[in-house]
Every structure is written in structure tokens, then in C-alpha cells.
Scaffold this motif. Structure first.
Motif, PDB file in Angstrom:
ATOM      1  N   GLU A  39       0.041   6.451   2.142  1.00  0.00           N
ATOM      2  CA  GLU A  39       0.121   5.010   1.929  1.00  0.00           C
ATOM      3  C   GLU A  39      -1.260   4.392   2.143  1.00  0.00           C
ATOM      4  O   GLU A  39      -1.896   4.618   3.183  1.00  0.00           O
ATOM      5  N   THR A  50      -0.381   7.584  11.522  1.00  0.00           N
ATOM      6  CA  THR A  50      -1.031   6.319  11.194  1.00  0.00           C
ATOM      7  C   THR A  50      -2.508   6.456  11.522  1.00  0.00           C
ATOM      8  O   THR A  50      -2.870   6.898  12.620  1.00  0.00           O
ATOM      9  N   SER A  81      -3.406   0.875   2.404  1.00  0.00           N
ATOM     10  CA  SER A  81      -3.276  -0.566   2.630  1.00  0.00           C
ATOM     11  C   SER A  81      -4.571  -1.320   2.383  1.00  0.00           C
ATOM     12  O   SER A  81      -4.574  -2.550   2.330  1.00  0.00           O
ATOM     13  N   LYS A  92      -0.059   6.859   6.886  1.00  0.00           N
ATOM     14  CA  LYS A  92      -0.427   5.476   6.583  1.00  0.00           C
ATOM     15  C   LYS A  92      -1.896   5.261   6.915  1.00  0.00           C
ATOM     16  O   LYS A  92      -2.305   5.415   8.065  1.00  0.00           O
ATOM     17  N   THR A 100       0.453  -0.114  -0.273  1.00  0.00           N
ATOM     18  CA  THR A 100       1.268  -1.014   0.545  1.00  0.00           C
ATOM     19  C   THR A 100       0.468  -2.229   0.996  1.00  0.00           C
ATOM     20  O   THR A 100       0.802  -2.870   1.989  1.00  0.00           O
TER      21      THR A 100
END
Length: 289
Positions: free
Chosen positions: A165, A121, A167, A144, A191
């Protein structure tokens, strides 16, 4: 300043306080002898927004064990910044790592390469600072990226069956691309909860086209300077949202497959930037398309 490698044993925690300045102390991984390797479990902020992680030379954080990487800050107590302002130096982190900072500073264009060796992350808004490259490695691993990201020259390279991913907003300059490490590799998954934009970003890069682009959140808009190469032929809608995707006028999807894998009865929307004849496109539901 860390100049010596720490590879055989590990440091359990580095706690950053104010260090005599408003944004906290500075932890610099310098290693004047060359690239450095460090085995550190946690770098924590005593209070939110304290501490700078300065990557002055190529730096590799090593895993504590097979499933535990380095933890830098937390969602509740992020450090102040990750600093990559000494040219295009590389920070490599192992599987299981988490990096939470209020901002990413690169002191110019195309400074800094992030290499993720597994699940990770990364939460640090780059704003007007631009990274050179993000490499997502490891089969079936997911990285992420939680905040806005700006890239210059390089872009994001996704290997094997790995997933990146996104965001937040993503911005590219000087031919920055999101691409597979080889043809038909890598998954790009949006996402986002709020609407986001992809600006000036090429997705696919010719022969290194992605395996899949997945939309699992809110609306995504690609501007006219963003191109999804026609080789990327699998567009997936998931996440239970009636996602609206707006494509720029340079994106060719005439041979694409659009799949709605939602089981909640929602209907996604695709807005084309230019009239296209769907001679080979496929529209359908479920895994088979």
C-alpha cells in the motif's frame, strides 16, 4: 553497538534519549562477524524525533511470537531516522512489525534493502535519499508505506497474493520497478488521501507483471517516464472515492480490465496520455468486471 546475536531470548525495550546530541542516541547494528539476528520487542523514543537506528551490516529482527514483530517508534513518538548508509545492506523484519521514523537516510543512491516477511507498517520519508529495493513477502500479507519513497535500480517486489500500500509520492530512478516476484503476482494499492505522483517508475517490468493495481484513495498521476506494462491487466477502483488516475503517454491499457468496486455510486476517472483503441479492454463494475 550490537555485535552479538540475540536469538534465544529477547530484549523487551530499548529507550532512546538525547544521547548528548540534538537528534538523540544512535543504535548501531554492526555485527562485525557478519550478518546479525536480533530479537527485540520495542525501540522507543523518549520524545518525538530522538534516536537513530543504524543498519551497518545485514540485520534480521526476529519475531517475538507468531503475531508480534519489532516496534520501532510510534506514530506519536517516531525516532529521528533509519540509517542505511553503509552500502546496500539488508534489514529484514518479521510479520507484525511497525517502523516509525521522521526520515530515512541512505547517504547516496541505491543504499539499503528492506525485506518485510509479513504484515508491516513503514513510515519514514526518504526525500532525496534512495533505497535500492523493498521486498514484500508472505501470502495475503500487507505492507503499508505511509510516507514518500524514492527507489534506485531495484524497486519494489511483491510476492504471491501480498499487497503493498502506497500513501505518498513514489519516485524511481535507474530503471526502478514495482513488480511481482513472478508473473501475475502481487497487488499495488494506492491509499493516499492527498493527490500523489508516481515519477520515473516502471510498474510491471515485463514478465513479472502485477496481478492488480488498486486505487482506493485520492488522485494518482503517472508521469510520462512511468510505464505500466500492458500485462498488468486488472485496474480496480475502491475506497468510496471518485479517484482520478492520470496515465503517462507510454502506458498501454488496450487489453486492461477496469473495475469499479465502489458501492457508493461514485465514478472514477482515467485520463490517458495517448490515444488508444480499446480493442480488448473491459469496463465494468464489481468483482466480475
Amino acid at each position: 553497538i550490537f555485535d552479538a546475536n540475540t536469538t534465544t531470548s529477547h530484549i523487551s525495550e530499548i529507550l532512546v534519549t538525547n544521547g548528548g546530541n540534538a537528534n538523540g542516541g544512535v543504535i548501531k547494528f554492526n555485527n562485525n562477524a557478519g550478518p546479525g539476528q536480533f530479537r527485540i520487542a520495542n525501540i522507543n523514543a523518549a520524545t518525538a524525533g530522538k534516536g537513530k537506528l543504524a543498519i551497518h551490516e545485514n540485520t534480521t529482527f526476529l519475531a517475538i511470537d507468531a503475531n508480534t514483530g519489532i516496534k520501532i517508534g510510534t506514530a506519536q513518538l517516531p525516532i529521528f531516522s533509519v540509517e542505511m548508509n553503509n552500502g546496500n545492506k539488508t534489514l529484514t523484519v518479521p510479520h507484525g512489525s511497525e517502523i516509525y521514523a521522521q526520515q530515512l537516510n541512505t547517504a547516496g543512491n541505491a543504499n539499503g534493502t528492506l525485506v518485510f516477511e509479513g504484515d508491516a507498517t513503514f513510515s519514514a520519508a526518504s526525500n532525496t535519499n534512495t533505497l535500492h529495493t523493498v521486498n514484500v513477502n508472505g501470502a495475503n500479507k500487507t505492507v503499508k508505506i505511509l510516507k514518500d519513497l524514492s527507489l534506485h535500480t531495484g524497486g519494489i517486489k511483491v510476492a504471491d497474493t501480498a499487497t503493498v500500500e502506497i500513501s505518498g509520492n513514489i519516485t524511481g530512478a535507474n530503471a526502478a520497478t514495482i513488480r511481482g516476484a513472478a508473473a501475475n503476482q502481487g497487488i499495488l494499492k494506492f491509499t493516499n488521501t492527498a493527490a500523489v505522483a508516481a515519477t520515473g517508475m516502471t510498474v510491471g517490468n515485463g514478465g513479472n507483471f502485477l496481478k492488480t493495481i488498486e486505487f482506493a484513495g485520492g488522485a494518482v498521476t503517472f508521469d510520462n517516464a512511468s510505464v505500466i506494462t500492458h500485462n498488468t491487466n486488472d485496474f480496480v477502483f475502491s475506497g468510496g472515492n471518485a479517484t482520478k488516475v492520470t496515465l503517462g503517454n507510454a502506458t498501454d491499457v488496450t487489453l486492461a480490465t477496469f473495475r469499479n468496486t465502489n458501492t457508493t455510486g461514485v465514478t472514477p476517472t482515467v485520463v490517458l496520455g495517448v490515444t488508444q483503441a480499446f480493442n480488448g479492454a473491459k469496463l465494468g463494475d464489481g468483482a466480475a468486471g
